[in-house]
Design a protein around this motif. Structure first.
Motif, PDB file in Angstrom:
ATOM      1  N   UNK A   1       0.818  -1.210   0.000  1.00 41.28           N
ATOM      2  CA  UNK A   1       0.000   0.000   0.000  1.00 41.28           C
ATOM      3  C   UNK A   1       0.854   1.263   0.000  1.00 41.28           C
ATOM      4  N   UNK A   2       1.591   1.507  -1.067  1.00 37.90           N
ATOM      5  CA  UNK A   2       2.478   2.672  -1.135  1.00 37.90           C
ATOM      6  C   UNK A   2       1.703   3.976  -1.320  1.00 37.90           C
ATOM      7  N   UNK A   3       2.447   5.086  -1.220  1.00 38.79           N
ATOM      8  CA  UNK A   3       1.865   6.399  -1.489  1.00 38.79           C
ATOM      9  C   UNK A   3       1.818   6.672  -2.987  1.00 38.79           C
ATOM     10  N   UNK A   4       2.738   6.059  -3.721  1.00 42.19           N
ATOM     11  CA  UNK A   4       2.862   6.350  -5.148  1.00 42.19           C
ATOM     12  C   UNK A   4       3.321   5.116  -5.914  1.00 42.19           C
ATOM     13  N   UNK A   5       2.759   4.952  -7.111  1.00 40.70           N
ATOM     14  CA  UNK A   5       3.215   3.932  -8.054  1.00 40.70           C
ATOM     15  C   UNK A   5       3.763   4.641  -9.285  1.00 40.70           C
ATOM     16  N   UNK A   6       4.960   4.253  -9.692  1.00 42.18           N
ATOM     17  CA  UNK A   6       5.532   4.717 -10.958  1.00 42.18           C
ATOM     18  C   UNK A   6       5.599   3.496 -11.866  1.00 42.18           C
ATOM     19  N   UNK A   7       4.886   3.532 -12.996  1.00 37.13           N
ATOM     20  CA  UNK A   7       4.767   2.328 -13.818  1.00 37.13           C
ATOM     21  C   UNK A   7       4.949   2.610 -15.298  1.00 37.13           C
ATOM     22  N   UNK A   8       5.574   1.657 -15.974  1.00 36.93           N
ATOM     23  CA  UNK A   8       5.681   1.687 -17.424  1.00 36.93           C
ATOM     24  C   UNK A   8       4.373   1.167 -18.010  1.00 36.93           C
ATOM     25  N   UNK A   9       4.074   1.564 -19.243  1.00 37.94           N
ATOM     26  CA  UNK A   9       2.868   1.081 -19.914  1.00 37.94           C
ATOM     27  C   UNK A   9       3.060  -0.337 -20.417  1.00 37.94           C
ATOM     28  N   UNK A  10       4.202  -0.582 -21.051  1.00 37.56           N
ATOM     29  CA  UNK A  10       4.450  -1.864 -21.716  1.00 37.56           C
ATOM     30  C   UNK A  10       5.499  -2.662 -20.964  1.00 37.56           C
ATOM     31  N   UNK A  11       5.087  -3.833 -20.500  1.00 31.32           N
ATOM     32  CA  UNK A  11       5.984  -4.696 -19.739  1.00 31.32           C
ATOM     33  C   UNK A  11       5.777  -6.150 -20.159  1.00 31.32           C
ATOM     34  N   UNK A  12       6.653  -7.053 -19.697  1.00 35.83           N
ATOM     35  CA  UNK A  12       6.519  -8.478 -20.036  1.00 35.83           C
ATOM     36  C   UNK A  12       5.163  -9.021 -19.567  1.00 35.83           C
ATOM     37  N   UNK A  13       4.658 -10.098 -20.220  1.00 35.46           N
ATOM     38  CA  UNK A  13       5.380 -10.901 -21.226  1.00 35.46           C
ATOM     39  C   UNK A  13       5.173 -10.440 -22.668  1.00 35.46           C
ATOM     40  N   UNK A  14       4.127  -9.668 -22.972  1.00 32.19           N
ATOM     41  CA  UNK A  14       3.842  -9.326 -24.373  1.00 32.19           C
ATOM     42  C   UNK A  14       4.323  -7.938 -24.763  1.00 32.19           C
ATOM     43  N   UNK A  15       4.682  -7.130 -23.788  1.00 35.72           N
ATOM     44  CA  UNK A  15       5.135  -5.756 -24.037  1.00 35.72           C
ATOM     45  C   UNK A  15       4.099  -4.939 -24.813  1.00 35.72           C
ATOM     46  N   UNK A  16       2.841  -5.131 -24.454  1.00 33.39           N
ATOM     47  CA  UNK A  16       1.785  -4.324 -25.070  1.00 33.39           C
ATOM     48  C   UNK A  16       1.222  -3.353 -24.021  1.00 33.39           C
ATOM     49  N   UNK A  17       0.281  -3.827 -23.207  1.00 39.53           N
ATOM     50  CA  UNK A  17      -0.339  -2.909 -22.243  1.00 39.53           C
ATOM     51  C   UNK A  17      -0.416  -3.489 -20.832  1.00 39.53           C
ATOM     52  N   UNK A  18       0.503  -4.396 -20.498  1.00 42.42           N
ATOM     53  CA  UNK A  18       0.437  -5.045 -19.176  1.00 42.42           C
ATOM     54  C   UNK A  18       0.494  -4.033 -18.032  1.00 42.42           C
ATOM     55  N   UNK A  19       1.395  -3.069 -18.154  1.00 42.76           N
ATOM     56  CA  UNK A  19       1.512  -2.067 -17.099  1.00 42.76           C
ATOM     57  C   UNK A  19       0.264  -1.223 -16.993  1.00 42.76           C
ATOM     58  N   UNK A  20      -0.264  -0.795 -18.137  1.00 46.13           N
ATOM     59  CA  UNK A  20      -1.473   0.017 -18.144  1.00 46.13           C
ATOM     60  C   UNK A  20      -2.653  -0.748 -17.554  1.00 46.13           C
ATOM     61  N   UNK A  21      -2.774  -2.035 -17.909  1.00 43.68           N
ATOM     62  CA  UNK A  21      -3.874  -2.852 -17.386  1.00 43.68           C
ATOM     63  C   UNK A  21      -3.771  -2.998 -15.877  1.00 43.68           C
ATOM     64  N   UNK A  22      -2.542  -3.176 -15.380  1.00 44.90           N
ATOM     65  CA  UNK A  22      -2.342  -3.306 -13.935  1.00 44.90           C
ATOM     66  C   UNK A  22      -2.696  -2.008 -13.227  1.00 44.90           C
ATOM     67  N   UNK A  23      -2.295  -0.888 -13.808  1.00 43.56           N
ATOM     68  CA  UNK A  23      -2.598   0.413 -13.206  1.00 43.56           C
ATOM     69  C   UNK A  23      -4.100   0.669 -13.202  1.00 43.56           C
ATOM     70  N   UNK A  24      -4.769   0.339 -14.289  1.00 44.40           N
ATOM     71  CA  UNK A  24      -6.220   0.523 -14.354  1.00 44.40           C
ATOM     72  C   UNK A  24      -6.907  -0.288 -13.265  1.00 44.40           C
ATOM     73  N   UNK A  25      -6.467  -1.529 -13.084  1.00 50.97           N
ATOM     74  CA  UNK A  25      -7.022  -2.386 -12.034  1.00 50.97           C
ATOM     75  C   UNK A  25      -6.779  -1.770 -10.654  1.00 50.97           C
ATOM     76  N   UNK A  26      -5.561  -1.297 -10.416  1.00 48.73           N
ATOM     77  CA  UNK A  26      -5.212  -0.738  -9.110  1.00 48.73           C
ATOM     78  C   UNK A  26      -5.967   0.555  -8.826  1.00 48.73           C
ATOM     79  N   UNK A  27      -6.173   1.385  -9.846  1.00 48.24           N
ATOM     80  CA  UNK A  27      -6.902   2.636  -9.630  1.00 48.24           C
ATOM     81  C   UNK A  27      -8.359   2.362  -9.291  1.00 48.24           C
TER      82      UNK A  27
END
Length: 218
Positions: free
Chosen positions: A45-71
């Motif tokens: 439960x941090x104060x801030x998340x810094x995230x890339x949009x594209x991460x493994x395994x497909x390097x498409x939108x994994x980071x964005x999808x994770x951020x959307x879920x977390x928000x």
């Protein structure tokens, strides 16, 4: 502040860790994929998340999808997205009508570490920090609610959306702080944003601006 970093590029991730710890912040987790990001944020439960949009395994939108879920799961979580490309529709999707505590910055345009740290602080405090290039892209396609604003007012509102303070806007546009205040009062009036002690007018204006741009970009 306590920060979780999600970035698969090791050199960039290490650089962020050094920058943040050197500024007195605590990096409580470093991850390289979206699944671990969700797990670490849920656990720490941090104060801030810094995230890339594209991460493994497909390097498409994994980071964005994770951020959307977390928000959605943690509405008060402050998030800064680091991207390599301008993706207006992605910005609109990630804000989901909520630009509070949200940032979207382009990696290759983070040229001043002091400004970057200030942008992170702005987001943690509930503000927004959208890269000016994204802002300009939206402005170029604007044909709706902003038609009532003057060109200078659009400039000022774009800088508000990019996380600049009134003093910073004055310096950027080479005008007085009093003139910036006057422009903002005019913007709030034209957008129908009334003074409310429970709301941040600057955030509401940025929300209106981004929501308007999102409709165009989508």
């Amino acid at each position: 502040m306590r920060v979780v970093i999600a970035e698969d590029q090791v050199l960039l991730r290490d650089g962020l860790v050094r920058l943040l710890t050197g500024a007195g912040h605590a990096v409580v987790a470093q991850v390289g994929d979206g699944r671990r990001l969700v797990a670490e944020v849920s656990d720490r439960r941090p104060d801030l998340v810094i995230a890339d949009v594209r991460m493994p395994p497909t390097y498409t939108d994994e980071g964005a999808a994770a951020v959307l879920f977390l928000r959605e799961r943690y509405p008060e979580l402050a998030v800064v997205i680091l991207s390599q490309v301008v993706e207006p529709s992605l910005v609109a999707a990630l804000t989901g009508g909520r630009v509070r505590a949200f940032g979207y910055l382009l990696k290759d345009r983070v040229l001043d570490t002091r400004v970057f740290l200030d942008q992170l602080a702005t987001v943690v405090d509930g503000g927004t920090a959208i890269d000016p290039v994204v802002v300009e892209n939206y402005v170029q396609h604007s044909r709706d609610r902003l038609h009532g604003l003057t060109g200078r007012e659009v400039e000022v509102l774009g800088l508000v959306a990019s996380g600049r303070s009134n003093t910073g806007i004055a310096a950027e546009l080479v005008i007085s702080r009093r003139t910036v205040d006057a422009h903002l009062r005019s913007i709030f009036t034209k957008l129908g944003i009334e003074s409310d002690p429970e709301d941040n007018q600057r955030v509401l204006a940025a929300l209106d601006w981004l929501a308007s741009r999102g409709r165009v970009a989508g």
